[in-house]
Design an enzyme around this catalytic site. Structure first.
Site, mmCIF file in Angstrom:
data_model
loop_
_atom_site.group_PDB
_atom_site.id
_atom_site.type_symbol
_atom_site.label_atom_id
_atom_site.label_comp_id
_atom_site.label_asym_id
_atom_site.label_seq_id
_atom_site.Cartn_x
_atom_site.Cartn_y
_atom_site.Cartn_z
ATOM 1 N N HIS A 83 39.128 103.708 -32.803
ATOM 2 C CA HIS A 83 38.930 103.661 -34.260
ATOM 3 C C HIS A 83 38.680 102.245 -34.751
ATOM 4 O O HIS A 83 39.234 101.287 -34.200
ATOM 5 C CB HIS A 83 40.084 104.333 -35.004
ATOM 6 C CG HIS A 83 41.444 103.729 -34.805
ATOM 7 N ND1 HIS A 83 41.950 102.732 -35.604
ATOM 8 C CD2 HIS A 83 42.426 103.997 -33.903
ATOM 9 C CE1 HIS A 83 43.180 102.426 -35.217
ATOM 10 N NE2 HIS A 83 43.490 103.167 -34.170
ATOM 11 N N ASP A 85 39.223 101.153 -37.976
ATOM 12 C CA ASP A 85 40.064 100.683 -39.085
ATOM 13 C C ASP A 85 41.371 100.070 -38.591
ATOM 14 O O ASP A 85 41.813 100.320 -37.468
ATOM 15 C CB ASP A 85 40.368 101.822 -40.068
ATOM 16 C CG ASP A 85 41.233 102.920 -39.470
ATOM 17 O OD1 ASP A 85 40.970 103.331 -38.309
ATOM 18 O OD2 ASP A 85 42.170 103.378 -40.149
ATOM 19 N N ASP A 146 45.056 97.026 -32.373
ATOM 20 C CA ASP A 146 45.032 98.464 -32.685
ATOM 21 C C ASP A 146 43.931 98.670 -33.712
ATOM 22 O O ASP A 146 44.151 98.440 -34.891
ATOM 23 C CB ASP A 146 46.399 98.878 -33.222
ATOM 24 C CG ASP A 146 46.441 100.324 -33.681
ATOM 25 O OD1 ASP A 146 45.483 101.057 -33.411
ATOM 26 O OD2 ASP A 146 47.434 100.711 -34.325
ATOM 27 N N GLU A 180 41.528 106.262 -38.922
ATOM 28 C CA GLU A 180 42.574 106.856 -38.082
ATOM 29 C C GLU A 180 43.958 106.536 -38.623
ATOM 30 O O GLU A 180 44.857 107.361 -38.596
ATOM 31 C CB GLU A 180 42.448 106.338 -36.645
ATOM 32 C CG GLU A 180 43.316 107.075 -35.639
ATOM 33 C CD GLU A 180 44.667 106.420 -35.361
ATOM 34 O OE1 GLU A 180 45.428 106.968 -34.572
ATOM 35 O OE2 GLU A 180 44.969 105.351 -35.951
ATOM 36 N N ASP A 203 43.547 103.921 -26.976
ATOM 37 C CA ASP A 203 44.347 103.436 -28.108
ATOM 38 C C ASP A 203 45.826 103.399 -27.740
ATOM 39 O O ASP A 203 46.694 103.528 -28.595
ATOM 40 C CB ASP A 203 44.104 104.363 -29.320
ATOM 41 C CG ASP A 203 44.605 103.758 -30.628
ATOM 42 O OD1 ASP A 203 44.878 102.541 -30.662
ATOM 43 O OD2 ASP A 203 44.731 104.515 -31.606
ATOM 44 N N HIS A 386 50.375 97.059 -36.252
ATOM 45 C CA HIS A 386 50.607 97.217 -37.701
ATOM 46 C C HIS A 386 51.405 96.052 -38.292
ATOM 47 O O HIS A 386 51.939 96.167 -39.390
ATOM 48 C CB HIS A 386 51.307 98.547 -38.046
ATOM 49 C CG HIS A 386 50.556 99.755 -37.595
ATOM 50 N ND1 HIS A 386 50.918 101.037 -37.929
ATOM 51 C CD2 HIS A 386 49.434 99.883 -36.837
ATOM 52 C CE1 HIS A 386 50.065 101.899 -37.374
ATOM 53 N NE2 HIS A 386 49.161 101.212 -36.707
HETATM 54 ZN ZN LIG Z 1 45.409 103.033 -33.212
#
Ligand SMILES: [Zn+2]
Length: 416
Positions: A83, A85, A146, A180, A203, A386
């Site tokens: 992904h 994003d 990520d 995602e 991922d 994150h």
């Molecule tokens: Zn991810």
């Protein structure tokens, strides 16, 4: 001599992370933020440069591309997916990636905010990174490994396959999705157009890990109607919906069945929102476990708590609504065990001990699996995602590339 990272997975990665692609859960557009396409467009250009002629970005923000088969065998079409994003939880604007060469187990103080320290003792996977080159952000943003590590690895593997035609493979599909991180990565995917039989998301976290099992997930909403009265004249009559809601939450098991008391393969009941007034209140929950039977058992526990509380409030009512969110991909993958086995073999061929495990969460792969594209998750090397302490190593990314290339070769060898 500094190693030259030009046109390696690392060089691509360093480029991609500097493009802000944060998604937005409050947006109604598709994709949720237009800026994600700034990266998607670059990915298409680079795919075309590599020689993948059908690479394109569609109106919904998905990148599709095909590496044609170079084998005469009849091989299932496999897809690699990542992904574009990054998480809404931490800014991805103006990311300044830093390479810490030849890591020696020290704490890493991030230069743009020296209160941001990646402590060796806080990240158990750092112990296996001694001597590697670590990449982090600079202290004020996330890194975006990520899932830009996955993008870079798939791109580098694609380039490697095109430039090394002696590696035989079937038709390889590439899919780069938006959104995602806000649970909408598969919202507008066109699996018919993609035309793949099996897929792999790139991922995952630790080197060698392969995840073929995720939570199954339901949401529960309890809506309570109490009895409202003027509080000065309420004796024997008022039944506060707020107090009923609070009692239900207070009676939840504390040492079991909660996120804070469970790990591994244990599930939980987790209240996520409580709102209301005297007359009406709602409590929202997420229910998680690895089997649907256990999910239903937890829902029964919750509905019994609700009914027991309500016994003390004879004039109040409550409804109990269950919404299915996603299901453990293993239900699907168990029907195609070779999809996972081939990936384990590819990891082994890359000189890594495979580590098969389950995710206490969901992935795009869970949804894709149930949409008809069985799709386990392979490591990308991304860690502490994150947040500002996110990191990935150059060497783990290189192993992920090798694993993808080996996996294409395994599928070819195993076909007739
Ligand atoms: Zn991810």
């Amino acid at each position: 001599m500094l190693k030259n990272y030009r046109n390696t997975a690392t060089e691509r990665f360093l480029r991609y992370v500097q493009i802000d692609t944060q998604s937005d859960p409050n947006s109604k557009t598709q994709p949720s933020t237009a800026k994600q396409q700034n990266l998607s467009k670059i990915l298409v250009e680079e795919l075309l440069e590599i020689g993948i002629e059908d690479a394109h970005l569609d109106e919904f923000g998905y990148v599709y591309a095909t590496i044609p088969s170079n084998s005469t065998k009849d091989i299932p079409k496999i897809c690699f997916c990542s992904h574009v994003d990054t998480s809404p939880d931490c800014t991805g604007e103006n990311v300044k990636p830093i390479i810490h060469k030849n890591y020696q187990g020290q704490d890493l103080i991030l230069p743009d905010d020296n209160t941001q320290i990646i402590q060796f003792s806080a990240h158990e996977d750092l112990a296996s990174q001694i001597g590697n080159d670590l990449i982090t952000a600079s202290g004020t943003t996330l890194l975006g490994a990520d899932n830009k590590a996955g993008l870079a690895e798939i791109m580098d593997a694609a380039s490697h396959l095109i430039n090394n035609p002696e590696i035989k493979h079937g038709t390889i599909k590439i899919l780069f999705t938006p959104d995602e991180e806000i649970g909408r990565g598969t919202a507008a995917v066109d699996l018919k157009k993609l035309g793949a039989d099996f897929g792999y998301t790139i991922d995952g976290e630790t080197l060698g890990s392969l995840e073929d099992e995720t939570f199954s997930a339901d949401a529960v909403k309890i809506s309570i109607t109490g009895v409202s009265q003027h509080p000065g004249f309420a004796k024997g009559r008022m039944e506060s919906a707020l107090k009923i809601a609070s009692e239900i939450v207070a009676r939840l098991p504390k040492n079991t069945l909660s996120p804070e008391s469970t790990e591994g393969i244990e599930g939980f009941i987790h209240p996520t929102n409580i709102a209301g007034m005297v007359e009406m209140a709602t409590v929202e929950f997420i229910i998680r476990d690895f089997t649907v039977e256990k999910l239903h058992a937890h829902e029964l526990v919750l509905s019994e708590i609700m009914n027991n509380v309500l016994r003390n409030y004879p004039n109040s009512k409550a409804t109990f609504e269950v919404h299915e969110q996603y299901r453990n991909m293993k239900e699907v993958l168990d029907k195609f065990p070779h999809v996972t086995e081939f990936a384990l073999e590819a990891i082994k061929r890359s000189g890594i001990e495979p580590n098969r495990r389950s995710i206490r969460g969901g992935t795009d792969g869970s949804r894709l699996s149930f949409m008809g594209l069985p799709c386990p998750n392979i490591f990308a090397g991304e860690h502490a995602f994150h947040g500002k302490h996110e990191w990935v190593s150059v060497q783990d990314m290189e192993k992920a590339v090798e694993t993808i290339v080996n996996l294409c070769a395994v599928w070819e060898e195993m076909s007739v």
